[in-house]
Design an enzyme around this catalytic site. Structure first.
Site: not given
Length: 913
Positions: A308-312, A344-345, A348, A367
């Protein structure tokens, strides 16, 4: 060296004792270093600790035409062990052996390796030198080439169109263990380092990374882009994006620049996410009592994106569907998804990026907390959404998976990198978030927040384990947090509390709940909350043993031990605990009365229904009792409750179709009657000033009525769809009701009349909105004609559907299409397995197609097919899916033994109507 060691032992009396022992220790270390060999590093879960990276100086040059890249990396190391080897991660890279060197800070000499071995199965690069490396600081240099792959992991390509021309962009997705596919590195969360990244890219393209650009230099048709050095972080958080983008921009209250990047022409669709991000960063800064650590935050919509997404860190990447919102064509549910995913991201950036798990065993620290905190943020920004009631959907999903014997603990041992993908599941995310909510409720919100802030400050820029969090929470609260929480994170499963009235006492007994109905062996320390007749009368205590009891007369004034009285008791007040409750018949009937008389909160009404559904599936209650309880919700109006009633109804219809097909029409009539009142109240058209929740509910109810074959709904849907096709006026078919219309349309489609199917494909091909494409895909396979289902499934594998979007089509497969879908999966397994690789996508193919079956024979067939096709990245999902088939089979047999079910269904349908 061994002979020298033996001779030295004979000379001990000739040397001073301390001098001898010191020299002997050196000889031992030399001996161990000599005994190291390539083979000993293979098959290990973790990298050896000979060296630790401190700084990466990374150069990358992507070639978007040939879909390749070249690069070099200089890694500043601290050599802490006596070794002739450096062992780090690398996968799918061609290392230029002549470019590899090591130089100690104490010498200007470049040491060249004697041997370089790439171990493909373990994804490691072993570099052997002829002599011991000097201890202390040094630099390792490596040159390499790679491919911009189409697997949506590592350094990969995504495609998009600009002015009618198909183009490539370069994107990274490194979590969990795919930074090694972009550059050789110590690819473990604990191996934190700083990163200085430089890119050579075409001049016309945008180049993004974790940090702001510090310098740009033209170089012919290209330019060299250098970014500021990052703070210390793990490799899986490094990010690079190169492509053609528009953006919108704003700033937080303390001046942090926030941008949303998207395809050219779509910048207006990023405004909602931008607003959410700016407000969320300010909120988290206050909640965690630590400022956002980086000078900027970019969020980018990527056309091809597996998760869905990535918290880089500082450069968060998203599916377009999870970041962009179109005022005309996106539904209310899309808006809510964007808000929660963004929250959410960004959580993180503190929980995961600033403080990072030590190893993937503790993934839930990332998570679970980000999931829980995202609801905290959404509730603050959009209180009218009642997201804490909706949070129970997260808990329920966690319950469903954790009720399987093939579940796993929150803290799960990881023995190889190939096992990591499968724990990005409902246990780490949803059960993790739910036990956090339970703990916060037990400790109190203020105490919990202070402890989290202390934890963030204590472990900032370093790594932590679950026990580290418990220690801080225990110190802040004075409660036995470790003792309480170990029972929830170190063992799989959860309890069901059997509650009954006997001799004036309320008795509790806990056992492990399993969907199979079997008895588990787990035992938990359970935070019990309960109320009696009113929420003003509440009690709480810790159940630390198998059973306990309390006196009812002290608890509830309305209790009359002689007559029973008109009282009710609700255990697990507002569903904050991660456990189920099985009431005795008397208490269950009183709760049903409390529901009908509107005395329970929405969260408690949800909990009573969900527990009853789970107990029925586990054959601990009859389906008749579940249906009788559902009839008590005939006047329900709350979104989350009605949504859950719909979800439950779908499952009941499916299992009855297998157990007693002659009752299916009556069951559907009962559910239609249950939903008709709110459906008529909401209608098809949005009303001025209506709530966000009403907009979401309208679509779900109309979709359910279409699924159950309600002729009035289907006819109106088809009429509106044809009007919409004429001029695409959204007043005919607003986005919130579009899914319902598409499903209703497909219910009329068969092999001899595929006009509706072709119409949906036409819309799919004309739209460039990912949310609209997902809606259409989720409806295409809902036809009752298996041949149409097969055509829809084949379309999912066509070049017209992005790989990550095929999963939307799997969710809508009709019951009539189950067998053809299984046949299709078997025939296309090799292609699907090769295309999807590992992770979320491949496991969704298995769970979506396998889990709905309900016979042991089908379970055996599935088991036999995968006997020679399983691999570590899918084995857990496969076992869970087959277990679900066997749970369904047992439930079918239980329903078949209910001789009076038909009479009950008929009576309930009449009563609700």
């Amino acid at each position: 060296m061994g002979n020298l060691y033996g001779k030295l032992m004979h000379c001990k009396q000739l040397l001073d004792g301390h001098l001898f022992e010191g020299f002997l220790r050196k000889v031992r270390r030399w001996t161990m270093a000599e005994e190291q060999n390539v083979e000993q590093f293979k098959g290990q879960a973790r990298l050896p600790k000979f060296a630790a990276p401190k700084r990466y100086d990374l150069f990358l040059k992507p070639d978007l035409a040939s879909c390749t890249f070249s690069g070099s990396v200089r890694i500043a190391l601290d050599v802490v062990g006596h070794t002739r080897f450096l062992v780090l991660n690398a996968a799918d890279l061609a290392v230029n052996e002549g470019s590899v060197w090591f130089r100690s800070s104490s010498s200007s000499e470049e040491i060249r390796p004697a041997e370089i071995v790439a171990v493909e199965g373990d994804e490691i690069l072993i570099i052997r030198f002829d002599r011991l490396l000097p201890r202390g600081e040094g630099v390792l240099g490596i040159g390499f080439q790679g491919t911009l792959n189409d697997k949506m992991k590592g350094f990969y390509r995504s495609t998009y169109e600009h002015k009618g021309e198909k183009k490539n962009m370069a994107v990274t997705q490194f979590e969990p263990v795919d930074a090694r596919r972009c550059f050789p590195c110590w690819d473990e969360p604990v191996c934190k380092a700083t990163f200085k990244i430089t890119l050579e890219v075409p001049s016309e393209l945008v180049a993004l990374s974790n940090m702001p650009v510090v310098e740009e230099k033209p170089d012919g048709p290209s330019r060299i882009v250098s970014f500021e050095e990052s703070p210390i972080m793990s490799t899986y958080l490094v990010a690079i994006v190169v492509g053609l983008f528009d953006y919108v921009e704003a700033s937080t209250s303390d001046g942090t620049k926030v941008r949303v990047y998207c395809q050219v022409g779509k910048s207006s669709q990023g405004k909602f996410a931008l607003d959410v991000a700016v407000k969320t960063l300010d909120l988290y800064k206050k909640y965690f009592a630590v400022p956002y650590p980086l000078p900027k935050l970019d969020m980018v919509a990527i056309p091809d994106f597996a998760a869905g997404a990535m918290e880089n860190y500082g450069l968060v990447t998203y599916r377009e569907k999870a970041l962009l919102f179109d005022d005309r064509h996106s539904a209310a549910s899309n808006k809510q998804q964007v808000a929660i995913v963004v929250a959410h991201e960004l959580a993180h950036q503190w929980f995961g990026n600033l403080v990072t798990m030590e190893w993937w065993t503790h993934l839930w620290l990332n998570e679970g907390f980000a999931t829980w905190v995202s609801y905290l943020a959404a509730d603050s920004l959009f209180p009218e959404w009642n997201v804490w009631t909706q949070f129970l959907d997260e808990t329920t999903t966690g319950f469903r998976l954790d009720a399987l014997a093939e579940s796993h603990p929150i803290e799960v041992d990881i023995n190889h990198a190939s096992e990591i993908d499968e724990i990005f599941d409902a246990i780490s995310y949803k059960k993790g978030a739910s036990v956090i909510r339970m703990l916060q409720s037990y400790l109190g919100a203020e105490c919990f927040q202070k402890a989290l802030a202390s934890y963030i400050k204590k472990f900032a820029y370093s790594n932590a384990k679950t026990e580290d969090l418990w220690t801080v929470l225990e110190k802040e609260s004075g409660e036995p947090v470790k003792k309480l929480m170990h029972s929830w994170t170190k063992q799989k499963g959860y309890p069901v509390l059997s509650v009954r009235v006997r001799d004036g006492n309320l008795e509790f007994e806990q056992t492990q709940f399993l969907s199979s109905g079997s008895s588990g062996v787990g035992q938990w320390i359970v935070p019990i909350t309960l109320c009696c007749c009113s929420y003003k009368s509440q009690e709480k205590f810790l159940l630390e043993t198998k059973s306990d009891k309390m006196n009812l007369t002290k608890l509830c004034d309305s209790f009359d031990s002689g007559k029973g009285g008109k009282f009710w008791i609700k255990v697990n007040v507002n569903q904050t605990g991660f456990y189920r409750v099985n009431y005795d018949d008397e208490l269950a009937s009183k709760l049903q009365y409390a529901i009908e008389s509107h005395q329970l909160t929405a969260t408690d009404r949800f909990g009573v229904l969900d527990d009853s559904f789970a107990l029925s599936m586990a054959c601990k209650q009859t389906l008749s009792s579940l249906l009788s309880l559902m009839a008590a919700y005939k006047e329900e109006s709350e979104y989350t409750l009605l949504s859950h009633i719909i979800t439950t109804s779908y499952k009941v219809v499916d299992v009855v179709a297998d157990a007693a097909p002659e009752l299916v029409d009556d069951i559907k009539t009962f559910f239609i009657s249950l939903l008709q009142y709110p459906a008529e109240k909401l209608g098809w058209d949005p009303k001025d000033g209506e709530s966000h929740l009403d907009a979401m509910l309208r679509g779900e109810i109309l979709t359910a009525l279409a699924e159950f074959g309600h002729d009035i709904t289907i006819n109106e849907a088809v009429k509106r769809f044809h009007a919409f096709m004429e001029d695409r006026d959204t007043s005919f078919l607003p986005p919130d009701t579009r899914k319902a219309a598409y499903v209703a349309l497909m219910k009329t489609v068969n092999n001899s009349n595929k006009v509706g199917y072709e119409s949906l494909l036409r819309i799919y091909r004309e739209t460039d909105l990912s949310q609209e494409k997902a809606r259409i895909l989720s409806a295409l396979a809902s036809s009752p004609d298996p041949s149409v289902v097969l055509e829809a499934l084949n379309f999912l594998l066509s070049s017209e559907v992005r790989n990550q979007d095929a999963v939307y089509g799997l969710a809508g497969i009709s019951r009539e299409g189950r067998d053809i879908a299984w046949m299709w999966l078997k025939e296309n397994w090799e292609h699907i397995s090769k295309t999807c690789g590992s992770g979320f996508l491949i496991t969704r193919f298995i769970s979506s197609i396998v889990s709905p079956f309900s016979s042991d024979e089908k379970g055996d067939e599935i088991e036999n097919f995968f006997a020679t096709r399983s691999k570590p990245s899918i084995s857990r999902t496969l076992k869970q899916s087959i277990e679900r088939v066997r749970v369904n089979a047992k439930w079918v047999k239980s329903i078949q033994s209910e001789t009076s079910l038909g009479e009950v269904v008929e009576e309930l349908a009449y009563r609700v109507y």
